[in-house]
Design a protein around this motif. Sequence first.
Motif, PDB file in Angstrom:
ATOM      1  N   ARG A 404       0.834  -1.205   0.000  1.00  0.00           N
ATOM      2  CA  ARG A 404       0.000   0.000   0.000  1.00  0.00           C
ATOM      3  C   ARG A 404       0.869   1.256   0.000  1.00  0.00           C
ATOM      4  NH1 ARG A 404      -5.482  -1.358  -0.798  1.00  0.00           N
ATOM      5  NH2 ARG A 404      -5.935  -3.269   0.351  1.00  0.00           N
ATOM      6  N   GLU A 424      -1.201   5.267   5.715  1.00  0.00           N
ATOM      7  CA  GLU A 424      -1.647   4.868   4.386  1.00  0.00           C
ATOM      8  C   GLU A 424      -2.421   6.006   3.732  1.00  0.00           C
ATOM      9  OE1 GLU A 424      -4.491   1.557   2.188  1.00  0.00           O
ATOM     10  OE2 GLU A 424      -3.703   1.119   4.198  1.00  0.00           O
ATOM     11  N   VAL A 425      -2.152   6.223   2.440  1.00  0.00           N
ATOM     12  CA  VAL A 425      -2.867   7.255   1.688  1.00  0.00           C
ATOM     13  C   VAL A 425      -3.476   6.611   0.444  1.00  0.00           C
ATOM     14  CG1 VAL A 425      -1.482   9.186   2.518  1.00  0.00           C
ATOM     15  CG2 VAL A 425      -0.751   7.932   0.490  1.00  0.00           C
ATOM     16  N   ASP A 426      -4.506   7.244  -0.056  1.00  0.00           N
ATOM     17  CA  ASP A 426      -5.230   6.744  -1.217  1.00  0.00           C
ATOM     18  C   ASP A 426      -4.395   6.973  -2.477  1.00  0.00           C
ATOM     19  OD1 ASP A 426      -6.985   6.092  -3.233  1.00  0.00           O
ATOM     20  OD2 ASP A 426      -8.597   7.409  -2.562  1.00  0.00           O
ATOM     21  N   THR A 427      -4.154   5.927  -3.231  1.00  0.00           N
ATOM     22  CA  THR A 427      -3.342   6.055  -4.444  1.00  0.00           C
ATOM     23  C   THR A 427      -3.988   6.934  -5.502  1.00  0.00           C
ATOM     24  OG1 THR A 427      -4.323   4.019  -5.298  1.00  0.00           O
ATOM     25  CG2 THR A 427      -2.238   3.815  -4.118  1.00  0.00           C
ATOM     26  N   LEU A 428      -5.296   7.179  -5.389  1.00  0.00           N
ATOM     27  CA  LEU A 428      -5.994   8.000  -6.373  1.00  0.00           C
ATOM     28  C   LEU A 428      -6.081   9.472  -5.953  1.00  0.00           C
ATOM     29  CD1 LEU A 428      -8.956   5.584  -7.260  1.00  0.00           C
ATOM     30  CD2 LEU A 428      -6.763   5.876  -8.463  1.00  0.00           C
ATOM     31  N   SER A 429      -5.515   9.815  -4.802  1.00  0.00           N
ATOM     32  CA  SER A 429      -5.675  11.179  -4.288  1.00  0.00           C
ATOM     33  C   SER A 429      -4.448  12.050  -4.534  1.00  0.00           C
ATOM     34  CB  SER A 429      -5.997  11.147  -2.792  1.00  0.00           C
ATOM     35  OG  SER A 429      -4.961  10.503  -2.068  1.00  0.00           O
ATOM     36  N   THR A 449      -3.534  15.719   0.429  1.00  0.00           N
ATOM     37  CA  THR A 449      -3.977  15.060  -0.796  1.00  0.00           C
ATOM     38  C   THR A 449      -4.583  16.068  -1.757  1.00  0.00           C
ATOM     39  OG1 THR A 449      -6.178  14.590   0.067  1.00  0.00           O
ATOM     40  CG2 THR A 449      -4.455  12.967   0.537  1.00  0.00           C
TER      41      THR A 449
END
Length: 500
Positions: A404, A424-429, A449
Amino acid sequence: MKTFLNPIIPGFHPDPSICRVGSDYYLATSSFEYFPGVPIFHSRDLIHWKKIGHALTRDSQLDLRDAGDSGGIYAPTLRYHNGIFYMVTTHVYAKGNFYVTAKDPAGPWSEPIYLNQGGIDPSFLFDEDGKVYLTTSQNMQSEIDLATGELLTEPRQIWAGSGGNDLEAPHLYKINGWYYLLCAEGGTHHGHMITIARSRSPWGPFESCPNNPILTNRHRAGHDVQATGHGDLFQAHDGSWWIVCLAIRTGKTHFPKTHHLGRETFLAPVTWDADGWPIINHSGTLDIETEAPRLPHQPFPEESPTDNFDAPTLSPEWVHLRNPKPEHYSLNERPGWLRLKADANSSRKQQPTTCLLRRQTDFECTASTLLDFKPTEEGQEAGMLVWMNSRFHYRCFLSIRSGRLHASLLKQIGDITHLANSVEVDTLSGPYTLKVEANSESYAFSIETSNCQKIDLGTGLVRLLTTEVAGGFTGMMLGIYANSCASPTTADFDYFIYNS
């Protein structure tokens, strides 16, 4: 009486040397393990300075691949003679003393001419009879052939100093029929001081000034300005006399006072007593608020705090850790972005190999960057650096952990590597804004983000990155990097903002 606020060149800019050409002033400082080497500054009023380039910009001039922390280029001397600029310096633990020349101080500068005389802090005096004298630490001196660098006389000590340790930073001047020898003693920390002697001959015997040291703050415990020394004396075009020197600012840190911005460049007025000895700042001490030159103010246009990476070349504010691989940096592969590339398994122990750094010049400041980075495997990372040296720094970065994408804060303190936080960060952000907010006590790290979600990653103490803890001769740097302990990776940075 008008005053100004020191330092004239803030941040890690030690060992200043200055020369005047008409009403223009040029100044050089040491650069240690950073490339390009020896920044060159220009001023017309002694208060406002602009960095116009570096003297050592090519691998053939400067090989730093084996330079350790605080290795590389030590104190330069900058002089002007018969239409030519000369910069003489030391590459420690490598090829020793050498000089380069240029018709324009902004460059380009020549290939090095090496000098077969040991010591550090080399300096030239161009005498009226055409002879050229080379003086190095311990006040060792020889006459040289300027065309070849060949020594024409055997080096010998011309003055043993006033009794302080670490006799260094010598500059020999010819003033009103006297040869004045200015040097530093006491070490480049809180015992630092400037002393002077004179003789009717460049070879001595030299008479020590009865008022030595002529500059020191070593007796001013608790004062915000400390470690005053390593100076260069000069006359302005209005006839007044001045000195540039290094000093440190301890800021608002608690006792015992520490410093982390590095040794900075200060300016002070010089007068002469009835016996022909210089008096620095009327008191032999140095302060933040100081008597200003009476020259008309000529400030340069204010530079934007934002580097959008839109120019065809990097700003001279940026430097690399040691010699960079040019193919690792691109301003045109993605227009408007700076692309950093890291080779497979390219990481050196405790430090990135692809990075750009700029000096931190203020106790309170904010640095931020917009990062577009899509790592594909563990061991690839990119982000921001708060850097003192390879053993003492903080890293705020993106990487893959357990499959992740994570934003992390890592602290390197001596032989302790501590992952302080990993979120953890959102891969789409993405792309992501990384930010460092500094004051005299701490650095605060965060990531935001693209949908404006802010994640605080934690703080790091300034004290743990100070010279008193980390050692060395440099100062705090802020910057961006890409690194890989795995496959090659690429990171794109849209801008870098430094606000004080």
